[in-house]
Enzyme design. Structure first.
Site, short mmCIF file in Angstrom:
data_model
loop_
_atom_site.label_atom_id
_atom_site.label_comp_id
_atom_site.label_asym_id
_atom_site.label_seq_id
_atom_site.Cartn_x
_atom_site.Cartn_y
_atom_site.Cartn_z
N ASP A 69 0.85 -1.18 0.00
CA ASP A 69 0.00 0.00 0.00
C ASP A 69 0.90 1.23 0.00
O ASP A 69 2.12 1.12 0.05
CB ASP A 69 -0.96 0.00 1.19
CG ASP A 69 -0.23 0.02 2.53
OD1 ASP A 69 0.99 -0.25 2.55
OD2 ASP A 69 -0.87 0.30 3.55
N ASP A 87 -1.57 -1.74 6.39
CA ASP A 87 -1.80 -1.32 7.77
C ASP A 87 -3.27 -1.11 8.08
O ASP A 87 -3.65 -0.90 9.23
CB ASP A 87 -1.02 -0.03 8.07
CG ASP A 87 -1.41 1.11 7.12
OD1 ASP A 87 -2.24 0.88 6.22
OD2 ASP A 87 -0.87 2.22 7.28
N ASP A 99 -6.79 -3.96 4.09
CA ASP A 99 -5.69 -4.82 3.62
C ASP A 99 -5.79 -6.25 4.14
O ASP A 99 -5.08 -7.13 3.65
CB ASP A 99 -4.34 -4.23 4.04
CG ASP A 99 -4.08 -2.86 3.46
OD1 ASP A 99 -4.29 -2.70 2.25
OD2 ASP A 99 -3.69 -1.95 4.21
#
Length: 898
Positions: free
Chosen positions: A336, A629, A633
């Site tokens: 990410d 995080d 996800d």
């Protein structure tokens, strides 16, 4: 908080009814097997199963020898040693994983008792987050974490950080249909559990709680265990199969060969045949037991456990032991953006003051201090934290960097009126009695530059609009957020100051020609890339690992971040390398598989997009690691071969991951890859060491079967060779430090066998050399009298064929010392260095010394228990020197290759 409407909220009885119908506001924890089941699961390893079979066979042999051949209790040492090896390997794996899970649980503790402000029974009160129910009226204030999913009833300048679900740090929320964003991931008038109010306030009615929330759905999806096999598991499966097949083939050859010898050389009687057949079966079973490398599970477990502990020092908290090694096989990392590649803290990139009017900078500073809703947490003066709107917080941090205290500037200026930012007018304005301009009244405005420009009559310093526009275009091409600043000075006798809302009337009167604002400055604000990320990305790319960015940001922002970290160049990349979440969803599975390896960036990604990406890459035989995080996800973290959560990530993300990167640094991911690759090489080194010995041992047994020679190694001696030596060798080779050299290699192919070509050649050559040397030595000892090693210079015939206690001790010692020196060769495997390069190998040297001292102690003091007799000092010197040819020969080969 004042509201236009009065809300009664739920009554106590309605709360109970709602909880009974819709459940509590708790996320269901992942189901865990009982402790005994988790321990039993460790016995599913294929090598452990082989060991168990070997152990059972060994027990059978021991009972036959004890009851049938009247041997003493020492015949049970072998099965005891095998089962001890099993318990050590499984016990250590179980212990370290349970210990990691305990540490992980402490790190990942969720506080469900956090108070939430609600309206119940007509009163405003606070209840624990877990007690929120469907139908509750919840009050939102700046900084609050939203406790459930629901529909907004009121929203005043409300902006929410939805990055944990969508990757978007700021989402404007409103109840007015004109403000609704048709491209938003979730409705503009809807708020979600686990997101955070960055500024403004509002009220919402709860519609979903617990597992039914978007946060809960992602959490449940993350718990689905796909049982993805790791590359190491697949390799050990193949190795276990190879060992099983090879040992049974050799055993079958022995059986066939001895049966043929019987019918050629013996007179057939049923009694003699049965005796011979049973003896042959015992030899075959013994060979199968010898062929099983008891130390391999131990080596794997020790290597993983050692790496697990050491990786924690490099900020990698490993929760699942096999994740250590799997990182070394990784071919793709899906990462990410926010918080992983970037610092997750907006900062001023550059401030451009019009006309380069440095003396006018004080006007801008006062405007920044008063015309904002943000605050700074200055508890840690060296590392202040922005509170509220991240963009406005970045401006306050910039002020602090200029050694200006925004609180003093704000205190000295008397606020007359203010208009908060809204998506409708795209600016914020504050009217103050200025301290900087000697008590004059000043209207400060900041917002979208094109909106403000239309209300400006001039530019400070007479700078041209073309210059401003060019600078803005440069920043915007770099995917930065830009703001413009302007002001308007009012005489203290101006009657407009007496109006109830002077700002609205003032701005409404600006025509941008004769009357209007003075444009002061423009600023570029960005979430900067972490300083170490470009180098860390380059290290991964050089190591042959593909890196893909999956983010909720716009394509322009995502490409710019990709450019800054070294993943995207306009020359090398094209439209086929970037895709949006909407376009990604529309791809069929066939279309996705065709293009997935070419993708570099997925922008505007939604929670399940990353999971689908991971599964597509796995279908293409890629070994996938995922960083994340946020709650969004979690499904991908669970589906990947290795899930890497961030230390400050959500509890849902950490629960779904295999490794937690405590310092949030992409550099730590590179360290994890280095550890994984080095660990795999350590396991290969042990297999090289162990299989070389096994080849020699199996061939000795095979040759002995045809020669009629009994094994010169007793059960207790084999216990030292097969168990103690295996265990110590495993410890020695598992403790070797990682090498940065491995990051220059390409990832190994997932289908590649753990015993590569060079290992196979070395095993066959060195094992064959050991076999020939030992067979020759055995022939000499059986046919000639040897009472000192020097007797080998001139051969004296035995009066009786067979081996004396001295000769048995010499053979045993030579056998062990060949292994000892071969361990140094195994240590140098794949390093490109000499076996004497022992920097940071204190553990290896200590264990090597222990093996040598242990062998001397057993021979000198073992006596009847080990069927040995002491050797003289000169014998030890000659045996150690003569067997060291193994090491010198290996050194010569390494020198030639180099």
């Amino acid at each position: 908080m004042k509201t236009k409407k009065r809300y009664a909220g739920l009554s106590d009885q309605e709360v109970l009814q709602s909880r009974a119908k819709h459940g509590a506001n708790l996320l269901s924890p992942p189901a865990k097997d009982p402790l005994w089941k988790r321990f039993i699961a460790k016995f599913e390893d294929p090598l452990i199963i082989i060991l168990l079979v070997a152990g059972v066979l060994s027990i059978g042999i021991s009972f036959y020898e004890y009851f049938g051949l009247n041997e003493d209790m020492r015949v049970f040492f072998e099965p005891v040693g095998i089962f001890l090896a099993i318990l050590l390997a499984t016990g250590m794996a179980f212990f370290f994983e349970e210990k990691a899970n305990k540490a992980f649980s402490i790190l990942n503790k969720v506080d469900d008792d956090e108070p939430v402000e609600v309206i119940r029974n007509g009163n405003t009160t606070k209840v624990p987050k877990k007690d929120i129910v469907v139908g509750d009226i919840v009050i939102l204030n700046t900084g609050a974490e939203i406790s459930a999913d629901g529909k907004l009833l009121e929203a005043i300048a409300l902006n929410v950080d939805e990055s944990t679900l969508t990757g978007e740090p700021i989402c404007h929320k409103s109840i007015h249909t004109d403000d609704f964003d048709p491209d938003a991931t979730f409705p503009t008038n809807y708020v979600l559990r686990g997101t955070k109010v960055m500024e403004g306030h509002g009220i919402f009615q709860v519609e979903r709680v617990g597992d039914a929330t978007e946060n809960g759905k992602v959490f449940v999806a993350a718990q689905i265990d796909n049982h993805v096999k790791t590359p190491l598991t697949e390799q050990l499966d193949r190795l276990g199969h190879l060992i099983t097949v090879a040992s049974y083939v050799i055993a079958a050859l022995i059986l066939i060969g001895r049966m043929a010898m019987y019918f050629l050389n013996f007179d057939f009687t049923w009694i003699s045949f049965i005796q011979y057949f049973l003896a042959t079966i015992m030899i075959c079973v013994t060979l199968i037991v010898v062929a099983v490398p008891e130390g391999l599970p131990m080596a794997v477990t020790l290597s993983l456990a050692y790496s697990m502990r050491r990786m924690l020092k490099t900020n990698n908290l490993v929760r699942k032991m096999h994740a250590c090694e799997t990182m070394g096989a990784t071919t793709v990392i899906c990462t990410d953006k926010t918080g992983t590649l970037t610092q997750n803290q907006m900062q001023v990139h550059q401030m451009h003051v019009c006309g380069d009017s440095a003396e006018k900078l004080g006007i801008i500073m006062e405007g920044i201090a008063v015309n904002t809703t943000a605050e700074l947490d200055l508890t840690d003066a060296q590392h202040p934290q922005a509170l509220g709107n991240p963009t406005e917080g970045a401006l306050l941090l910039w002020l602090k960097a200029q050694n200006k205290d925004y609180r003093t500037l704000r205190k000295d200026a008397e606020v007359i009126d203010e208009v908060p930012f809204s998506t409708e007018h795209k600016y914020m304005a504050t009217l103050v009695k200025s301290s900087f301009m000697s008590g004059k009244y000043v209207l400060y405005v900041k917002g979208a530059t094109d909106i403000i420009r239309n209300k400006c009559k001039d530019v400070m310093g007479n700078e041209s609009w073309d210059t401003i526009r060019d600078q803005l275009l440069t920043w915007q091409n770099q995917a930065m957020r830009t703001l413009g600043f302007a002001n308007y000075i009012i005489n203290d006798n101006n009657p407009i100051l007496q109006e109830k809302h002077p700002i609205e009337k003032l701005i409404g009167s600006f025509d941008g020609k004769e009357n209007g604002l003075t444009f002061l400055a423009i600023v570029a604000i960005a979430d900067p890339v972490r300083h170490e990320v470009p180098a860390a990305i380059k290290e991964c790319l050089n190591a042959g690992i593909d890196v893909k960015i999956v983010t909720g940001d716009t394509p322009g922002t995502a490409k710019e971040i990709g450019r800054q970290v070294g993943l995207w160049t306009d020359n090398a990349n094209a439209d086929k390398h970037i895709i949006t979440g909407t376009e990604f969803e529309q791809l069929t599975d066939t279309e996705l598989l065709a293009c997935v390896e070419n993708l570099k960036i997925i922008a505007r990604a939604r929670p399940m997009d990353k999971k689908r990406l991971v599964e597509a890459l796995q279908t293409r035989n890629q070994v996938v690691a995922v960083t994340g995080d946020g709650t969004n996800d979690a499904p991908a973290l669970k589906a990947a071969h290795v899930g890497l959560s961030m230390g400050d990530g959500t509890s849902v993300a950490k629960e779904a991951s295999d490794i937690t990167i405590i310092d949030n640094s992409f550099k730590s991911i590179g360290r994890a890859v280095m550890w994984g690759r080095s660990l795999y090489q350590n396991i290969q080194r042990f297999i090289l060491f162990q299989m070389t010995v096994n080849v020699a041992a199996c061939l000795i047994v095979l040759a002995g079967a045809f020669m009629g020679t009994q094994s010169p190694l007793t059960v207790t001696q084999m216990l030292w060779v097969n168990l103690i030596m295996d265990t110590f060798a495993a410890m020695a080779l598992a403790s070797l430090p990682p090498s940065e050299q491995v990051m220059k290699d390409a990832p190994r192919k997932r289908t590649a066998f753990i015993i590569d070509k060079s290992m196979k050649q070395s095993i066959l050559f060195m094992g064959g050399t050991f076999f020939v040397s030992l067979l020759a030595f055995l022939f000499i000892l059986e046919n000639y009298s040897v009472s000192h090693i020097l007797d080998l210079i001139h051969f004296n015939d035995h009066t009786d064929k067979g081996m004396t206690a001295y000769e048995l001790s010499a053979f045993f010692t030579v056998f062990v010392m060949l292994q000892f020196w071969n361990m140094f060769n195994a240590r140098a495997f794949h390093t490109g260095r000499s076996a004497f390069h022992l920097k940071d190998c204190k553990g290896f040297l200590f264990i090597a010394a222990f093996i040598l001292i242990g062998q001397i102690a057993i021979v000198q003091l073992g006596g009847e228990m080990f069927n040995v007799t002491p050797l003289s000092f000169i014998d030890w010197v000659l045996i150690i020197l003569s067997t060291s040819f193994v090491l010198w020969f290996g050194e010569a080969l390494r020198l030639i290759k180099k």
